[in-house]
Design a protein around this motif. Sequence first.
Motif, PDB file in Angstrom:
ATOM      1  N   GLY A   6     140.206   2.996  55.717  1.00  0.00           N
ATOM      2  CA  GLY A   6     139.584   3.810  54.680  1.00  0.00           C
ATOM      3  C   GLY A   6     139.899   5.283  54.787  1.00  0.00           C
ATOM      4  O   GLY A   6     140.588   5.739  55.696  1.00  0.00           O
ATOM      5  N   ASN A   7     139.389   6.015  53.816  1.00  0.00           N
ATOM      6  CA  ASN A   7     139.591   7.457  53.753  1.00  0.00           C
ATOM      7  C   ASN A   7     138.938   8.150  54.947  1.00  0.00           C
ATOM      8  O   ASN A   7     137.820   7.816  55.323  1.00  0.00           O
ATOM      9  CB  ASN A   7     139.015   8.002  52.450  1.00  0.00           C
ATOM     10  CG  ASN A   7     139.266   9.479  52.304  1.00  0.00           C
ATOM     11  OD1 ASN A   7     140.409   9.912  52.310  1.00  0.00           O
ATOM     12  ND2 ASN A   7     138.220  10.253  52.206  1.00  0.00           N
ATOM     13  N   PHE A   8     139.619   9.133  55.508  1.00  0.00           N
ATOM     14  CA  PHE A   8     139.151   9.830  56.709  1.00  0.00           C
ATOM     15  C   PHE A   8     138.483  11.148  56.364  1.00  0.00           C
ATOM     16  O   PHE A   8     138.939  11.890  55.501  1.00  0.00           O
ATOM     17  CB  PHE A   8     140.331  10.102  57.644  1.00  0.00           C
ATOM     18  CG  PHE A   8     139.963  10.960  58.819  1.00  0.00           C
ATOM     19  CD1 PHE A   8     139.212  10.442  59.862  1.00  0.00           C
ATOM     20  CD2 PHE A   8     140.335  12.290  58.869  1.00  0.00           C
ATOM     21  CE1 PHE A   8     138.863  11.245  60.946  1.00  0.00           C
ATOM     22  CE2 PHE A   8     139.995  13.094  59.941  1.00  0.00           C
ATOM     23  CZ  PHE A   8     139.250  12.561  60.982  1.00  0.00           C
ATOM     24  N   SER A   9     137.402  11.444  57.060  1.00  0.00           N
ATOM     25  CA  SER A   9     136.776  12.765  57.008  1.00  0.00           C
ATOM     26  C   SER A   9     136.103  13.029  58.354  1.00  0.00           C
ATOM     27  O   SER A   9     135.933  12.127  59.166  1.00  0.00           O
ATOM     28  CB  SER A   9     135.760  12.863  55.874  1.00  0.00           C
ATOM     29  OG  SER A   9     134.690  11.964  56.073  1.00  0.00           O
ATOM     30  N   VAL A  10     135.721  14.271  58.551  1.00  0.00           N
ATOM     31  CA  VAL A  10     134.955  14.641  59.728  1.00  0.00           C
ATOM     32  C   VAL A  10     133.547  14.979  59.253  1.00  0.00           C
ATOM     33  O   VAL A  10     133.370  15.745  58.309  1.00  0.00           O
ATOM     34  CB  VAL A  10     135.574  15.860  60.458  1.00  0.00           C
ATOM     35  CG1 VAL A  10     134.701  16.310  61.607  1.00  0.00           C
ATOM     36  CG2 VAL A  10     136.970  15.526  60.940  1.00  0.00           C
ATOM     37  N   SER A  11     132.556  14.370  59.881  1.00  0.00           N
ATOM     38  CA  SER A  11     131.155  14.632  59.556  1.00  0.00           C
ATOM     39  C   SER A  11     130.584  15.551  60.630  1.00  0.00           C
ATOM     40  O   SER A  11     130.566  15.198  61.808  1.00  0.00           O
ATOM     41  CB  SER A  11     130.361  13.321  59.510  1.00  0.00           C
ATOM     42  OG  SER A  11     130.867  12.477  58.502  1.00  0.00           O
ATOM     43  N   LEU A  12     130.144  16.730  60.205  1.00  0.00           N
ATOM     44  CA  LEU A  12     129.669  17.741  61.145  1.00  0.00           C
ATOM     45  C   LEU A  12     128.155  17.846  61.133  1.00  0.00           C
ATOM     46  O   LEU A  12     127.536  17.939  60.063  1.00  0.00           O
ATOM     47  CB  LEU A  12     130.268  19.107  60.787  1.00  0.00           C
ATOM     48  CG  LEU A  12     131.789  19.203  60.799  1.00  0.00           C
ATOM     49  CD1 LEU A  12     132.239  20.567  60.288  1.00  0.00           C
ATOM     50  CD2 LEU A  12     132.324  18.940  62.193  1.00  0.00           C
ATOM     51  N   ASN A  13     127.564  17.845  62.310  1.00  0.00           N
ATOM     52  CA  ASN A  13     126.148  18.098  62.486  1.00  0.00           C
ATOM     53  C   ASN A  13     125.979  19.620  62.499  1.00  0.00           C
ATOM     54  O   ASN A  13     126.411  20.276  63.433  1.00  0.00           O
ATOM     55  CB  ASN A  13     125.674  17.483  63.804  1.00  0.00           C
ATOM     56  CG  ASN A  13     124.241  17.833  64.124  1.00  0.00           C
ATOM     57  OD1 ASN A  13     123.451  18.133  63.242  1.00  0.00           O
ATOM     58  ND2 ASN A  13     123.896  17.806  65.392  1.00  0.00           N
ATOM     59  N   GLY A  55     120.472  17.905  60.380  1.00  0.00           N
ATOM     60  CA  GLY A  55     119.345  17.095  60.836  1.00  0.00           C
ATOM     61  C   GLY A  55     119.468  15.608  60.600  1.00  0.00           C
ATOM     62  O   GLY A  55     118.470  14.901  60.632  1.00  0.00           O
ATOM     63  N   MET A  56     120.668  15.095  60.402  1.00  0.00           N
ATOM     64  CA  MET A  56     120.831  13.663  60.098  1.00  0.00           C
ATOM     65  C   MET A  56     121.370  12.845  61.265  1.00  0.00           C
ATOM     66  O   MET A  56     121.153  11.651  61.318  1.00  0.00           O
ATOM     67  CB  MET A  56     121.716  13.483  58.875  1.00  0.00           C
ATOM     68  CG  MET A  56     121.080  14.028  57.626  1.00  0.00           C
ATOM     69  SD  MET A  56     122.043  13.607  56.191  1.00  0.00           S
ATOM     70  CE  MET A  56     121.001  14.317  54.919  1.00  0.00           C
ATOM     71  N   PHE A  57     122.101  13.468  62.170  1.00  0.00           N
ATOM     72  CA  PHE A  57     122.598  12.784  63.358  1.00  0.00           C
ATOM     73  C   PHE A  57     122.842  13.813  64.444  1.00  0.00           C
ATOM     74  O   PHE A  57     122.832  15.013  64.181  1.00  0.00           O
ATOM     75  CB  PHE A  57     123.851  11.947  63.060  1.00  0.00           C
ATOM     76  CG  PHE A  57     124.904  12.653  62.252  1.00  0.00           C
ATOM     77  CD1 PHE A  57     125.807  13.513  62.852  1.00  0.00           C
ATOM     78  CD2 PHE A  57     124.996  12.452  60.892  1.00  0.00           C
ATOM     79  CE1 PHE A  57     126.770  14.164  62.115  1.00  0.00           C
ATOM     80  CE2 PHE A  57     125.970  13.099  60.140  1.00  0.00           C
ATOM     81  CZ  PHE A  57     126.851  13.949  60.751  1.00  0.00           C
ATOM     82  N   GLU A  58     123.045  13.330  65.676  1.00  0.00           N
ATOM     83  CA  GLU A  58     123.110  14.227  66.833  1.00  0.00           C
ATOM     84  C   GLU A  58     124.469  14.854  67.072  1.00  0.00           C
ATOM     85  O   GLU A  58     124.553  15.993  67.509  1.00  0.00           O
ATOM     86  CB  GLU A  58     122.688  13.462  68.089  1.00  0.00           C
ATOM     87  CG  GLU A  58     121.230  13.079  68.093  1.00  0.00           C
ATOM     88  CD  GLU A  58     120.837  12.360  69.373  1.00  0.00           C
ATOM     89  OE1 GLU A  58     121.520  12.552  70.400  1.00  0.00           O
ATOM     90  OE2 GLU A  58     119.859  11.605  69.342  1.00  0.00           O
ATOM     91  N   LYS A  59     125.541  14.113  66.852  1.00  0.00           N
ATOM     92  CA  LYS A  59     126.881  14.583  67.197  1.00  0.00           C
ATOM     93  C   LYS A  59     127.772  14.624  65.963  1.00  0.00           C
ATOM     94  O   LYS A  59     127.556  13.895  65.004  1.00  0.00           O
ATOM     95  CB  LYS A  59     127.544  13.617  68.188  1.00  0.00           C
ATOM     96  CG  LYS A  59     126.925  13.553  69.550  1.00  0.00           C
ATOM     97  CD  LYS A  59     127.756  12.586  70.384  1.00  0.00           C
ATOM     98  CE  LYS A  59     127.297  12.477  71.800  1.00  0.00           C
ATOM     99  NZ  LYS A  59     128.140  11.526  72.557  1.00  0.00           N
ATOM    100  N   GLY A 116     133.137   8.866  74.086  1.00  0.00           N
ATOM    101  CA  GLY A 116     131.793   8.941  73.524  1.00  0.00           C
ATOM    102  C   GLY A 116     131.708   9.587  72.156  1.00  0.00           C
ATOM    103  O   GLY A 116     130.619   9.864  71.656  1.00  0.00           O
ATOM    104  N   ASN A 117     132.864   9.830  71.515  1.00  0.00           N
ATOM    105  CA  ASN A 117     132.855  10.402  70.170  1.00  0.00           C
ATOM    106  C   ASN A 117     132.503   9.311  69.162  1.00  0.00           C
ATOM    107  O   ASN A 117     133.159   8.268  69.120  1.00  0.00           O
ATOM    108  CB  ASN A 117     134.231  10.987  69.819  1.00  0.00           C
ATOM    109  CG  ASN A 117     134.594  12.121  70.739  1.00  0.00           C
ATOM    110  OD1 ASN A 117     133.858  13.099  70.863  1.00  0.00           O
ATOM    111  ND2 ASN A 117     135.735  12.009  71.399  1.00  0.00           N
ATOM    112  N   PRO A 118     131.474   9.531  68.352  1.00  0.00           N
ATOM    113  CA  PRO A 118     131.077   8.515  67.390  1.00  0.00           C
ATOM    114  C   PRO A 118     132.078   8.398  66.241  1.00  0.00           C
ATOM    115  O   PRO A 118     132.645   9.397  65.785  1.00  0.00           O
ATOM    116  CB  PRO A 118     129.726   8.989  66.874  1.00  0.00           C
ATOM    117  CG  PRO A 118     129.512  10.363  67.391  1.00  0.00           C
ATOM    118  CD  PRO A 118     130.571  10.674  68.378  1.00  0.00           C
TER     119      PRO A 118
END
Length: 125
Positions: A6-13, A55-59, A116-118
């Motif tokens: 699938g399409n790639f993105s980076v999700s930032l906390n 505020g949605m996830f830790e990492k 350990g990278n999600p």
Amino acid sequence: MDKSIGNFSVSLNVKDIKTSKEFYEKLGFHVFGGDITQNWLIMQNDDCTIGLFQGMFEKNMLTFNPGWNNKAQEVNPFKDVRVLQEEFRSNGINIINEADTHSTGPASFLIEDPDGNPILIDQHR
């Protein structure tokens, strides 16, 4: 055999979504989707996509969206998230949060790389 996940993105906390939005706009990103009142935005610069989540996830995490291209348009055919989950499991990858294998449509699962990278596999259709 189709290897696409699938399409790639980076999700930032992020600590402050408004500050982060302004920063990434200075880098040339524009808001592509999301809802700042719900503390999440999707931003793009050319074919680069980042998600800002307060505020949605830790990492921070890598995100793949099966069935979408980088403009959130449907691609067909695509490999369903539940199929990917079982392929990963059969390859010895530990599934941390599983997609319901008895469901259809939108679903997600979470894995981690050796450091350990999600990595979120998140299907929206």
